[in-house]
Motif scaffolding. Sequence first.
Motif, mmCIF file in Angstrom:
data_model
loop_
_atom_site.group_PDB
_atom_site.id
_atom_site.type_symbol
_atom_site.label_atom_id
_atom_site.label_comp_id
_atom_site.label_asym_id
_atom_site.label_seq_id
_atom_site.Cartn_x
_atom_site.Cartn_y
_atom_site.Cartn_z
ATOM 1 N N VAL A 92 -81.889 59.341 7.547
ATOM 2 C CA VAL A 92 -81.961 60.730 8.021
ATOM 3 C C VAL A 92 -81.551 60.788 9.494
ATOM 4 N N GLU A 144 -90.108 65.635 11.261
ATOM 5 C CA GLU A 144 -90.140 65.026 9.939
ATOM 6 C C GLU A 144 -91.458 64.279 9.700
ATOM 7 N N HIS A 195 -93.459 69.123 3.282
ATOM 8 C CA HIS A 195 -92.512 69.655 2.304
ATOM 9 C C HIS A 195 -91.770 68.559 1.570
ATOM 10 N N LEU A 204 -81.346 64.425 3.835
ATOM 11 C CA LEU A 204 -81.618 65.752 4.388
ATOM 12 C C LEU A 204 -82.935 65.723 5.154
ATOM 13 N N LEU A 205 -83.085 66.681 6.071
ATOM 14 C CA LEU A 205 -84.360 66.829 6.772
ATOM 15 C C LEU A 205 -85.343 67.491 5.810
ATOM 16 N N ASN A 206 -86.409 66.773 5.491
ATOM 17 C CA ASN A 206 -87.359 67.276 4.492
ATOM 18 C C ASN A 206 -88.162 68.462 4.988
ATOM 19 N N GLU A 207 -88.355 68.539 6.292
ATOM 20 C CA GLU A 207 -89.216 69.579 6.843
ATOM 21 C C GLU A 207 -88.424 70.804 7.299
ATOM 22 N N GLN A 208 -87.162 70.844 6.919
ATOM 23 C CA GLN A 208 -86.346 72.017 7.246
ATOM 24 C C GLN A 208 -85.832 72.602 5.932
ATOM 25 N N TYR A 221 -86.719 74.049 0.147
ATOM 26 C CA TYR A 221 -86.768 72.740 0.807
ATOM 27 C C TYR A 221 -86.106 71.713 -0.103
#
Lengths: 233, 360
Positions: A133, A155, A230, B101-105, B145
Amino acid sequence: MTTWFAHTFPNVVYLGWGGSDGWETAIIQTLYMTFWPAIFGGILGLLFGLGLVLTEDGGVLENHASFTFFDKVVSLFRAVPFIILLAFIAPVTQKIVGTQIGTTAALVPLSLGVFPFFARQVQVALKGVDKGVIEAAQSVGATLSDLIFTVYLREARSELIRVSTVTLISLVGLTAMAGAIGAGGLGNMAIAYGYNRFANDTTLIATLLVLVLVLIIQFSGDFLAKVFNHKAA
Amino acid sequence: MTEPIIKLEDVNVTFQQKNQTLPAVQHVNLDINQGDIYGIVGYSGAGKSTLSRTINLLQNPTSGKVTVNGRVFFDQKVTIKAKELRQERQKIGMIFQHFNLLNEQTVIQNVAFALKHSKLKEKEITAKAKELLDLVGLGEYANSYAAQLSGGQQQRVAIARALANDPKILISDESTSALDPQNTNQILDLLKDLNKRLNLTVILITHEIDAVKRIANKVAVMDHGQIIEKGSLIDVFIHPKQELTQKLIGFNDGPLKAIGLLTKSGERTQDETFVKLTYTGGEVNEPIVVKLYKDFSVAANIIYSNVDFLGDQLIGTLFISLQGDDANIRSSIAYLNSHNVTVEEIQQGKKQNESEAEAV
Ligand SMILES: Nc1ncnc2c1ncn2[C@@H]1O[C@H](COP(=O)(O)OP(=O)(O)O)[C@@H](O)[C@H]1O
Ligand SMILES: [Mg+2]
C-alpha cells in the motif's frame, strides 16, 4: 441502605467525599494523572514509534543511525522499573514542574514511563500497514507527509486506537505507584488508607473504582476501534 | 524509429542479505516503445517485480541506466531530484497483485489521493476521480470501501487510481494473478482497450502465459534475474529458443506426446517423415493435405492440429506424418515453405521424452 453502607464500609465513609483525603479528590487525582501523561507520553510515543518504522531497514526514510537512536532510547526507558524511574528522575521533575512531590510531580515520570511502552505498540501497529500500500502511494507521487498522515496513521488508525487502550490501562496501573511520591489517587487510597491501616473496605472500594475506570477505557476503546475499521473482517 | 519510452541499460540489482549477496536483476537491457504491451514472464523469484520497480525508482538499481520519457532517472546513481521524481512517478501508473488500495478511504478518495499533488482544485479532483471510476465501470461504488468490493472491482479501482494523472506508462505487476479467470480476462481486455484508446504503454508482468498471449505484442522471458529471450510475441511463440521459454509456453507438449505414443506402439513404420507446420493467418488444415496428395503424391496424416490466438492473430500448428517418395516429400516441403508455412522436421525413432527435449 445508607445505614447499611455506613455499617459495612465504616472506613470508606470516614474518609468522606471531598477534602484532602476524600474519594472525590482521589478520583480526580487519578484522572489527572492518567490524562496528562496520556497526552505527553502519547505524543512522545507516537513520534518514536513513527521514527522507528520510517527509519528501519526498508523504511521510507531508511537510516540506520536514527533507527538505532530511537531503538536504544525506547529500550533503555523500558528497562527501568517505574518505581525506580520515579526516584531516579526526581531532579528532572524538579526542573520541569518545580517540585519533586505531589500529583503534578508525578506527571513527568508517568509520561516518561508510559512513552516507551506506547512507542513499541505504535511501532507494531504501523508495521502492520502493508508495504504494498505504501508502494502504491509512492507510485502516484505521495510525499512524506502523505505517507505519514494518509497512509500510516490513517490505515493503522483502528490498530492505534486498540494499542492506545492497552497503554491507557497500563497507565492507570502506573498511577497507583505514584502514591510513593505523595501523588495521591485511588491506588494510594487502596494502599495507604486501606491496606496499611487494615481497612479492607477502603481497599475494596478503591479497587472497584479503578476497575470501573479500566472497563470504561476498554469498552470505549473497543467501540472506537470497531467504528474506525473498514478493513475486511 | 523514435526513442523508446523506457530504456533500461545494463541494469543490475543486488540485494545484500545478512551474509550473502543476491543478484535479483542481472545485466538487463530492455527497450520499450510507446504503445507497446510488453509482457515480462518468468517463474516466481525470477526478478520481474524488482526489475519493474527500477522503472520508477521504487527500487534503485545497483548499477546501470534507467531512462523514462526521455529523462535519465538513474545512471550509476540517482540523477533526478526527489521532488521531480515524484512528478515523474505520476506519469507511470502502477497496479499490483493485491490491489494495494487504502482500506480506510472510500473508493473515490483512493482515486483522489493520486490527484492530491496535481494542479487541479478540490472540486475538479472530485469530478476527475468520478470520471475515472466511470471509465472503469465503478461509478456507483464511489462511496464504498475496498473491503466491500470483489477482487476484480478492487483492481478496477486501482487502475482508475493509476490512471489519475494521465500516465503514459502503466506497470502491471501480476495484476490478474489473484483473480478468477473471468475477472482476469476482463481486466486484461480493459488494459488492452486503454492501450488502444490512450496509446498507453503497458508493462505486463506475469507468470501466467495466457495473459501475455491475450494482449501483449512483445515479450521478454526472465530467469534468475536475466532476460533470456525477448522479441515480438509471435516470434517468441513460434520460434522459442530457450528451453525455459518452450516450457513456459507449453511448446510442442501435446503433439510430441502423440508422436511418441504412435512411434512406441509400433503402428507407424520407419519410412514416415514427421513434420510440424506453423502458419499464421488464413491457411486452413484440409486444403494443405489435399494439395500435398494431389500435386506431390504425398500422403499426409494429421496427428495433431491446434489453432491458437496471440492477441487477434491466429496461429495454426499442424503435426503431420508424410509418406511417399523422398524427392516428392522434399518438394512438398519446399512448396509449403514458399507459402508462408514454417516447416520443421521432427526426428523420429526416438523415445518420447528425448524427442521432447530435442524438439527442433
Ligand atoms: N527488498 C528485498 N530484499 C531482499 N531480497 C529481495 C527483495 N526484493 C526481492 N528480493 C529477492 O529478489 C528475488 C527476485 O524477487 P522478485 O523481483 O520479487 O521476483 P518475481 O517478481 O519475479 O517473483 C527473489 O529471490 C526475492 O527473494
Ligand atoms: Mg513479483
